[in-house]
Write an enzyme that holds these catalytic residues in place. Structure first.
Site, PDB file in Angstrom:
ATOM      1  N   LYS A  13      -3.476   9.507  -1.793  1.00  0.00           N
ATOM      2  CA  LYS A  13      -3.462  10.501  -2.887  1.00  0.00           C
ATOM      3  C   LYS A  13      -4.771  10.433  -3.686  1.00  0.00           C
ATOM      4  O   LYS A  13      -5.390  11.451  -3.944  1.00  0.00           O
ATOM      5  CB  LYS A  13      -2.312  10.223  -3.874  1.00  0.00           C
ATOM      6  CG  LYS A  13      -0.933  10.280  -3.299  1.00  0.00           C
ATOM      7  CD  LYS A  13       0.122  10.125  -4.397  1.00  0.00           C
ATOM      8  CE  LYS A  13       0.092   8.801  -5.131  1.00  0.00           C
ATOM      9  NZ  LYS A  13       0.472   7.634  -4.343  1.00  0.00           N
ATOM     10  N   ARG A  88       6.271  10.349 -11.215  1.00  0.00           N
ATOM     11  CA  ARG A  88       6.760   9.295 -10.329  1.00  0.00           C
ATOM     12  C   ARG A  88       8.283   9.299 -10.271  1.00  0.00           C
ATOM     13  O   ARG A  88       8.880   8.526  -9.545  1.00  0.00           O
ATOM     14  CB  ARG A  88       6.344   7.920 -10.856  1.00  0.00           C
ATOM     15  CG  ARG A  88       4.937   7.468 -10.555  1.00  0.00           C
ATOM     16  CD  ARG A  88       4.685   7.240  -9.087  1.00  0.00           C
ATOM     17  NE  ARG A  88       4.037   6.002  -8.745  1.00  0.00           N
ATOM     18  CZ  ARG A  88       2.746   5.740  -8.882  1.00  0.00           C
ATOM     19  NH1 ARG A  88       1.928   6.628  -9.402  1.00  0.00           N
ATOM     20  NH2 ARG A  88       2.250   4.593  -8.507  1.00  0.00           N
ATOM     21  N   ARG A 127      -7.119  -3.141   1.242  1.00  0.00           N
ATOM     22  CA  ARG A 127      -7.845  -2.237   0.338  1.00  0.00           C
ATOM     23  C   ARG A 127      -8.679  -3.020  -0.683  1.00  0.00           C
ATOM     24  O   ARG A 127      -8.196  -3.954  -1.308  1.00  0.00           O
ATOM     25  CB  ARG A 127      -6.818  -1.360  -0.380  1.00  0.00           C
ATOM     26  CG  ARG A 127      -7.411  -0.367  -1.334  1.00  0.00           C
ATOM     27  CD  ARG A 127      -6.442   0.754  -1.599  1.00  0.00           C
ATOM     28  NE  ARG A 127      -5.472   0.436  -2.619  1.00  0.00           N
ATOM     29  CZ  ARG A 127      -4.630   1.330  -3.140  1.00  0.00           C
ATOM     30  NH1 ARG A 127      -4.642   2.573  -2.714  1.00  0.00           N
ATOM     31  NH2 ARG A 127      -3.779   0.985  -4.072  1.00  0.00           N
ATOM     32  N   ARG A 160      -7.151  -5.052  -5.877  1.00  0.00           N
ATOM     33  CA  ARG A 160      -6.288  -4.797  -7.028  1.00  0.00           C
ATOM     34  C   ARG A 160      -5.189  -5.842  -7.068  1.00  0.00           C
ATOM     35  O   ARG A 160      -4.617  -6.183  -6.035  1.00  0.00           O
ATOM     36  CB  ARG A 160      -5.672  -3.389  -6.904  1.00  0.00           C
ATOM     37  CG  ARG A 160      -6.502  -2.331  -7.574  1.00  0.00           C
ATOM     38  CD  ARG A 160      -5.996  -0.961  -7.274  1.00  0.00           C
ATOM     39  NE  ARG A 160      -4.569  -0.769  -7.538  1.00  0.00           N
ATOM     40  CZ  ARG A 160      -3.951   0.411  -7.428  1.00  0.00           C
ATOM     41  NH1 ARG A 160      -4.632   1.474  -7.065  1.00  0.00           N
ATOM     42  NH2 ARG A 160      -2.672   0.523  -7.675  1.00  0.00           N
ATOM     43  N   ARG A 171       6.253  -2.423  -5.050  1.00  0.00           N
ATOM     44  CA  ARG A 171       5.720  -1.077  -5.328  1.00  0.00           C
ATOM     45  C   ARG A 171       6.274  -0.057  -4.344  1.00  0.00           C
ATOM     46  O   ARG A 171       6.673   1.040  -4.736  1.00  0.00           O
ATOM     47  CB  ARG A 171       4.193  -1.077  -5.229  1.00  0.00           C
ATOM     48  CG  ARG A 171       3.535  -1.714  -6.428  1.00  0.00           C
ATOM     49  CD  ARG A 171       2.056  -1.850  -6.215  1.00  0.00           C
ATOM     50  NE  ARG A 171       1.359  -0.592  -6.145  1.00  0.00           N
ATOM     51  CZ  ARG A 171       0.210  -0.419  -5.504  1.00  0.00           C
ATOM     52  NH1 ARG A 171      -0.356  -1.402  -4.847  1.00  0.00           N
ATOM     53  NH2 ARG A 171      -0.373   0.756  -5.528  1.00  0.00           N
TER      54      ARG A 171
END
Ligand code: AMP
Length: 214
Positions: A13, A88, A127, A160, A171
């Protein structure tokens, strides 16, 4: 034009919204980044959001909805924006609809970027993000030219906090529970287009551009 990007964490996204923002001139509004910036700057909002963000849970609606409505009432969003990370859940979606309709505006399009769970875990675990300019890399599929260093601004890349494997599981679970009701909410308004997010970034951007233009 208001466009919402829906998808699970790691679906792309943020990457796609940033690419479209630079190609269309629409403003990219990303709630995750607003929270991270406030956490870095140790603002009151950041202090409230920190325990939720770092453990992979959703920041409560009382905090998130006000913050987002305030952000999209800024002059740079007068012609709309690309929303990434909000809503969300259906309460956030309903609050957004209500606030926009009070101003005679509405969400124009909702794009759902679909990627299977196994691929999402792989993407999130590898990531690396740039704290300087926000660029995102992947250690195998999109590595920086020099390991650990941002191609664009030379800052040292970091992972992160909430991309650590034990947090990723939370998550994904939290976001999966909320995704289907949100898709139902927007499908009832006939606004959802689905895009296969497992393809090359350029191909996905082209598909999204077509949807937005159509
Ligand atoms: P993201 O960068 O979109 O994955 O968001 C990172 C984290 O910020 C999430 O795991 C949540 O803790 C928080 N967050 C971002 N957007 C929202 C939202 N719309 N509602 C609640 N929490 C959010």
């Amino acid at each position: 034009m208001f466009v919402i990007f829906l998808g699970l964490p790691g679906a792309g996204k943020g990457t796609q919204a940033a690419r479209l923002a630079s190609q269309t001139g629409l403003v990219h509004v990303t709630t995750g980044e607003i929270f991270r910036e406030n956490i870095r700057n140790e603002t009151d909002l950041g202090k409230k959001a920190k325990p939720f963000v770092e453990s992979g849970r959703l920041v409560p609606d009382e905090i998130t909805i006000g913050m987002l409505l305030d952000r999209i009432s800024q002059p740079d969003c007068a012609d709309g924006c690309l929303l990434d990370g909000f809503p969300r859940n259906t309460s956030q979606a309903a609050a957004l609809d209500e606030a926009l309709s009070a101003q005679g505006r509405a969400i124009d399009k909702v794009v759902y970027i679909k990627v299977d769970e196994e691929e999402l875990v792989r993407r999130l675990a590898g990531r690396w993000s740039c704290p300087g300019c926000g660029a995102v890399y992947h250690e195998t599929s999109e590595p920086p030219k020099e390991a650990g260093i941002c191609d664009s601004c030379s800052s040292k890349l970091r992972q992160r906090e909430d991309d650590r494997p034990e947090i990723v599981v939370t998550r994904l679970k939290v976001n999966m529970e909320q995704l289907q009701p949100m898709l139902d909410f927007y499908r009832a308004q006939n606004k959802v287009s689905e895009v296969d997010g497992a393809r090359d970034a350029e191909v996905i951007t082209d598909a999204l551009k077509e949807i937005i233009a159509g």
